[in-house]
Scaffold this active site. Structure first.
Site, PDB file in Angstrom:
ATOM      1  N   HIS A 187     -34.303  20.600 -20.813  1.00 62.97           N
ATOM      2  CA  HIS A 187     -33.243  19.594 -20.849  1.00 62.97           C
ATOM      3  C   HIS A 187     -32.236  20.057 -21.893  1.00 62.97           C
ATOM      4  O   HIS A 187     -32.576  20.198 -23.058  1.00 62.97           O
ATOM      5  CB  HIS A 187     -33.805  18.221 -21.223  1.00 62.97           C
ATOM      6  CG  HIS A 187     -32.753  17.158 -21.253  1.00 62.97           C
ATOM      7  ND1 HIS A 187     -32.581  16.262 -20.231  1.00 62.97           N
ATOM      8  CD2 HIS A 187     -31.797  16.863 -22.165  1.00 62.97           C
ATOM      9  CE1 HIS A 187     -31.580  15.458 -20.514  1.00 62.97           C
ATOM     10  NE2 HIS A 187     -31.088  15.800 -21.692  1.00 62.97           N
ATOM     11  N   CYS A 188     -31.040  20.346 -21.465  1.00 63.98           N
ATOM     12  CA  CYS A 188     -30.053  20.906 -22.378  1.00 63.98           C
ATOM     13  C   CYS A 188     -29.123  19.811 -22.903  1.00 63.98           C
ATOM     14  O   CYS A 188     -28.363  19.244 -22.137  1.00 63.98           O
ATOM     15  CB  CYS A 188     -29.230  21.974 -21.658  1.00 63.98           C
ATOM     16  SG  CYS A 188     -28.125  22.856 -22.762  1.00 63.98           S
ATOM     17  N   PRO A 189     -29.188  19.487 -24.186  1.00 64.81           N
ATOM     18  CA  PRO A 189     -28.298  18.450 -24.698  1.00 64.81           C
ATOM     19  C   PRO A 189     -26.825  18.880 -24.701  1.00 64.81           C
ATOM     20  O   PRO A 189     -25.934  18.038 -24.557  1.00 64.81           O
ATOM     21  CB  PRO A 189     -28.793  18.217 -26.122  1.00 64.81           C
ATOM     22  CG  PRO A 189     -29.616  19.394 -26.473  1.00 64.81           C
ATOM     23  CD  PRO A 189     -30.089  20.005 -25.218  1.00 64.81           C
TER      24      PRO A 189
END
Lengths: 469, 144
Positions: A187-189
């Site tokens: 999950h890439c912020p």
């Protein structure tokens, strides 16, 4: 009989006629709802379901801002000088790179990463039946795994308690988005979304093009300052004339280390057909156990791995965001918001013969919200409430049962008879109804909107749920 | 309560049960369903026909996900046009999905409906399962 105008109206006496009179009107008033409006995961949607983003979109505005600001400063302050002294190609190349970076970024952020829709109630019941052969309903069943052979390699499939299914291989449940994502990378912020099967190629093109862009801007700014200081015979003078260049230098310098590193890492992952998730956990590195474990998904050829990951066929989105919800599920939501009790009773009974027992229990639990407080309510519902609480196997069950009892208690305090105060109830109904559309979701994880309304215990769906990564 | 129930009875046959055919991951993550004949269908249809249906479905999905020159070309073309080309044309996968939908509809009309069964397109279940609905045997001519 003399005070009959103040007598409490028996809802069952009302059941047939107002229903038939009101429902056609309801049908016309209620517009058909799309599936994205009832989506159980923590996502937000734009353009009527065409674009999807994680609710926890973190620093996406910051990422966009940094890129736009740095590029803007570059075009405004460095390009005029460089065009004059070098070549006009510089802003052209910069412009192309900038557009490519922004396009890739937006594509990564707003594309469905490969979310798997949650299992329907029937499927979940079928799987539960196959697993729980003992018959006894334990309070918190142990994590279920299933072992399968992929290319002569033993792979464990884990059961996802939220989505009520065995996760396909390489699928992982993202606790931030509360979805199972196929070929889950991370999950890439920065991007504000999960990176999975469907948007990995866009993510990869984003970081590669961003590396080129930052390197390009860095090189151009260095050239600019060098040329200026040579002309003016002093670097301090040059910097004073073009302070924006220093800002760009600083931003690019720090970005380059991280972005180039990330690009290199992902190039390695692409070449060996691995995901970040697998690499971090060391699934195939052979560290765990003595048996030989190689990656069963690799094609053993770097070029084939690259082509398969980046240029392979584009799978469709499985969540059907823009499809319409079936009308029989949309109607209770509409009817319940306008009329509290009567329409729900016949609806739940009509559905009984077509849905599984669990679904029925869910609906009775829901209808018990209304019946439980009305003296003429169906006496069957109260034992059912306890039954649902005790038999629900999901890990989020403690919060659900306590939430429900709290809900009933609160409603008891608020008003003994719902018909006299329609407002308080209708709001609750609508929220509950929205999420009773697929009861399997409610059973596993009370929705965040419910928790926001302080009806259920304040914690989100993570309570009691161990992320099965 | 009882009135609405009986009205619905006349309109459509009641669902007796549902059978779910799960995915077969033995060849990796490609979309493939198990071809094993479920025991609940033994009384309703031929094992051979069922296996043929599943095999055809598996072949169609394999065609959709095939890695080859054509799919690479499509991928590269899409990348070069910044993926705007998909506003005009369908991906190869989507074309095959339409073929699959047509095939399932065909099979339902010819084979499954006369036997009181209904195949649900796996795409409606997120490609997790093939759902087969078994309707109660009421000798109604057109099983739906």
């Amino acid at each position: 009989m003399k005070n009959c105008e103040y007598q409490q109206i028996d809802p069952r006496a009302l059941s047939v006629s107002p229903l038939s009179a009101q429902n056609p009107a309801e049908k016309k008033v209620q517009r058909p709802r799309r599936k994205w409006e009832a989506f159980p995961g923590k996502n937000i949607f734009f353009c009527d379901g065409r674009l999807i983003l994680a609710r926890q979109n973190g620093v996406l505005p910051l990422t966009l801002g940094l890129i736009v600001v740095t590029s803007g400063l570059f075009f405004a302050f460095d390009c005029p000088f460089l065009v004059e002294h070098l070549t006009v190609c510089i802003p052209v190349i910069g412009g192309v790179l900038f557009l490519f970076v922004v396009a890739s970024l937006l594509r990564t952020s707003f594309t469905d990463p490969g979310i798997l829709p949650r299992a329907t109630a029937d499927e979940a019941a079928d799987i539960e039946r196959q697993i729980d052969t003992s018959g006894s309903s334990t309070y918190r069943p142990p994590p279920r795994t299933k072992e399968i052979l992929i290319n002569q390699q033993v792979v464990k499939l884990k059961y996802c308690f939220t989505c009520k299914m065995f996760r396909p291989p390489r699928t992982s449940h993202c606790s931030l988005c509360d979805n199972c994502v196929e070929r889950f990378d991370h999950h890439c912020p920065w991007v504000g979304n999960c990176v999975g099967k469907r948007n990995y190629r866009y993510f990869y093109s984003f970081i590669i093009s961003l590396s080129f862009l930052t390197s390009f801007i860095f090189a151009c700014v260095i050239t600019h300052i060098t040329l200026r200081s040579q002309a003016k015979k002093g670097i301090v003078q040059a910097v004073q004339e073009s302070p924006a260049s220093v800002v760009e230098l600083v931003i690019c310098f720090f970005s380059i280390w991280s972005i180039l590193g990330l690009s290199g890492f992902h190039t390695y992952l692409v070449a060996s057909n691995l995901t970040t998730n697998e690499d971090i956990k060391g699934s195939w590195s052979g560290k765990r156990g003595a048996e030989e474990s190689g990656n069963p998904y690799t094609y053993s050829n770097i070029i084939t791995n690259c082509c398969a990951t980046l240029c392979g066929p584009m799978p469709p989105s499985l969540i059907d965001r823009r499809g319409f919800l079936p009308p029989d599920e949309a109607i209770p939501a509409a009817a319940a918001s306008e009329m509290e009790l009567p329409p729900f009773t016949p609806k739940s009974d009509a559905n009984m013969c077509t849905q599984s027992t669990k679904d029925v229990l869910e609906r009775m639990l829901h209808s018990s919200d209304f019946h439980g407080l009305c003296p003429s309510g169906n006496p069957k519902t109260s034992p059912l409430v306890q039954e649902v609480s005790s038999s629900a196997p999901a890990t989020a069950e403690p919060s659900l049962s306590s939430g429900c009892s709290r809900q009933l208690a609160r409603q008891a305090v608020v008003d003994p008879c719902p018909l006299l105060t329609p407002v308080a109830f209708s709001k609750n109904n609508r929220r509950d109804s929205l999420h009773s559309i697929n009861p399997a979701f409610r059973l596993a994880s009370p929705s965040p909107t419910l928790s926001r309304r302080a009806l259920v215990l304040g914690d989100g769906p993570d309570i009691g749920f161990i992320p099965q990564h | 309560m009882a009135e609405t129930h009986s009205l619905q009875d006349l309109q459509q046959p009641a669902v007796s049960s549902k059978v779910f055919v799960q995915r077969d991951y033995s060849s990796g993550t490609i979309c493939k369903f198990q071809t094993k004949f479920p025991s609940e269908l033994e009384s309703r249809m031929d094992k051979q026909q069922f296996e043929e249906t599943m095999q055809t479905l598996n072949n169609l999905y394999a065609e959709a996900e095939k890695l080859g020159g054509k799919s690479y070309l499509e991928g590269c073309l899409a990348c070069l046009t910044a993926y705007t080309i998909f506003l005009c044309m369908e991906t190869h996968y989507e074309k095959v999905l339409k073929k699959i939908a047509k095939y399932i509809k065909d099979q339902n009309e010819k084979i499954y409906a006369p036997r009181g069964l209904l195949l649900t397109d796996p795409i409606e279940r997120g490609l997790r399962v093939v759902e087969i609905t078994i309707f109660e045997d009421r000798n109604i001519g057109s099983g739906r």
